[in-house]
Design a protein around this motif. Structure first.
Motif, mmCIF file in Angstrom:
data_model
loop_
_atom_site.group_PDB
_atom_site.id
_atom_site.type_symbol
_atom_site.label_atom_id
_atom_site.label_comp_id
_atom_site.label_asym_id
_atom_site.label_seq_id
_atom_site.Cartn_x
_atom_site.Cartn_y
_atom_site.Cartn_z
ATOM 1 N N UNK A 451 0.803 -1.207 0.000
ATOM 2 C CA UNK A 451 0.000 0.000 0.000
ATOM 3 C C UNK A 451 0.841 1.263 0.000
ATOM 4 N N UNK A 452 0.312 2.303 -0.576
ATOM 5 C CA UNK A 452 0.966 3.621 -0.591
ATOM 6 C C UNK A 452 0.637 4.329 0.706
ATOM 7 N N UNK A 453 1.661 4.619 1.517
ATOM 8 C CA UNK A 453 1.461 5.225 2.827
ATOM 9 C C UNK A 453 1.419 6.729 2.771
ATOM 10 N N UNK A 454 1.612 7.307 1.595
ATOM 11 C CA UNK A 454 1.617 8.782 1.509
ATOM 12 C C UNK A 454 0.183 9.313 1.540
#
Length: 454
Positions: A451-454
């Protein structure tokens, strides 16, 4: 220009009914010829033991659990991501001769540019087809004798496009060796029924731990009373049907060679699922995961040499075959595909997953007086899933008993050890792993994106 693509897809061909897979006398010289120059996948498995679900998985890279096709015929929305659309967008001229069995609506003119989409079902109206196990020689002039005719048309397509400025894709989706078990001479008399022996797992009635759907099919098809000589006759005709297909394979290879395009044409030979053919005392197929149904032939000719030639010993899923073809052509997979290309050089599969069965309850008991000659209702009822490693196979069903087989000690799956107290720990581990695969719509949890944590 990208390489051409030829797909050859006999329906319901067992993995062990080809010489290159160890059959002692069938002599499939052209399938063997393809295996000799290319790659034979020793352990290839279908996503489902049923036609439409398996074919849809092959073209989408998704399991039935996700794509939703669970009955024999396909009703997949052609607007959703699939390999045929990718090929069309890449400039391929696409041809189909035989059964599509995947998509909703007319595929000719939409997913295929040319061809004939024809499905004979089980030839239920043939006058000699009375019992599920019946077999017969087929009149060459019969409307049901389509294998050579389809090959003729497909070869004409190849001739038409071999030297054009667009690459071609053509799939030969044969009826043979699907039941009704029948083929024309000389194929119907190549084999003598006396050549055939019953499988080690042949039985007239249920064994301890047998799944209910198999018991029901044996009774509903009346194969509890199937004469042994009739079964051996069906085996002989089934082999004849495969030899009929094998000769078409030879014709296709020869025309590609004669047109000087074999070295720029990928060939993939595969079957959507297997066939009981006497295993457990029955014929046809059901939504279950025995080796005779779920293990399939898969042979690839890759003219680029990116896929190592010889025998591929690692576990493979059928959808990986189409994924490999797309990869060799420099094309992406359909969006959401879980398939793996054999040309990508990634880690081999250590397990395979499959699921099948309509979301309808299987009857608790056989239906009194019901006699069916094809695996129609209620045969396809009841969902189930399978996880298979090299050593073990576990199967869970919504309303049926579970199955656990030691494939090393019991390759014919004669003893269901699901309730064996000595295997409780192993069973729990396999059930947990299968549950994780089901949570991920069949894919391996390790393959989930980060997953993209940004």
């Amino acid at each position: 220009m990208r390489p051409n693509i030829v797909i050859i897809n006999p329906d319901q061909m067992r993995w062990d009914y080809a010489s290159c897979y160890g059959h002692p006398f069938i002599e499939t010289k052209n399938i063997d010829r393809l295996a000799a120059i290319g790659t034979r996948f020793e352990r290839a498995f279908s996503a489902s033991p049923m036609c439409g679900p398996s074919r849809t998985s092959f073209l989408t890279g998704k399991y039935p659990l996700e794509h939703g096709i669970r009955q024999y015929g396909g009703t997949y929305d052609p607007a959703l991501p699939n390999a045929l659309s990718i090929l069309g967008n890449a400039g391929y001229v696409r041809g189909l001769w035989g059964k599509d069995h995947c998509f909703k609506g007319d595929v000719i003119g939409r997913l295929y540019d040319e061809g004939e989409d024809i499905c004979l079902g089980i030839m239920s109206k043939h006058p000699l087809y009375i019992n599920a196990w019946d077999s017969a020689s087929l009149d060459p002039a019969s409307e049901w004798n389509i294998t050579k005719r389809l090959t003729d048309a497909g070869i004409n397509f190849i001739k038409k496009h071999a030297n054009s400025d667009r690459p071609f894709f053509v799939t030969f989706n044969y009826q043979d060796p699907h039941p009704f078990f029948t083929c024309p001479e000389p194929y119907s008399s190549i084999f003598n029924p006396d050549q055939f022996e019953l499988s080690e797992n042949f039985r007239r009635g249920p064994a301890v731990g047998e799944i209910r759907r198999l018991t029901h099919w044996r009774i509903h098809s009346n194969e509890i009373n199937m004469p042994i000589d009739s079964l051996k006759r069906a085996m002989a005709i089934y082999c004849g049907q495969i030899r009929y297909v094998d000769d078409q394979v030879g014709r296709i290879i020869d025309i590609l060679r004669d047109l000087n395009v074999l070295d720029n044409t990928i060939i993939l030979f595969w079957s959507d699922h297997g066939e009981f053919m006497g295993d457990f005392g029955v014929t046809h197929k059901i939504p279950a995961f025995f080796e005779c149904l779920i293990r399939v032939p898969l042979v690839l000719w890759d003219p680029t040499g990116r896929v190592p030639r010889g025998v591929h010993q690692e576990m493979t899923e059928l959808m990986d075959g189409m994924a490999t073809v797309l990869d060799l052509c420099g094309l992406p997979q359909p969006a959401g595909s879980h398939a793996r290309s054999a040309a990508a050089g990634g880690a081999p599969r250590t397990e395979v997953y499959a699921d099948a069965g309509m979301l309808v309850r299987q009857p608790a008991d056989p239906i009194p007086g019901l006699r069916i000659k094809g695996a129609m209702a209620p045969t396809p009822f009841g969902p189930g899933s399978m996880l298979r490693t090299r050593e073990w196979k576990i199967c869970l069903y919504a309303e049926d008993r579970g199955e656990l087989y030691d494939l090393q000690a019991d390759p014919f799956e004669t003893t269901n050890r699901f309730d064996d107290p000595e295997l409780v720990k192993l069973k729990l581990e396999l059930m947990q792993r299968l549950a994780k695969r089901m949570m991920c719509f069949g894919r391996m949890p390790e393959d989930l994106p980060v997953g993209d944590l940004k």
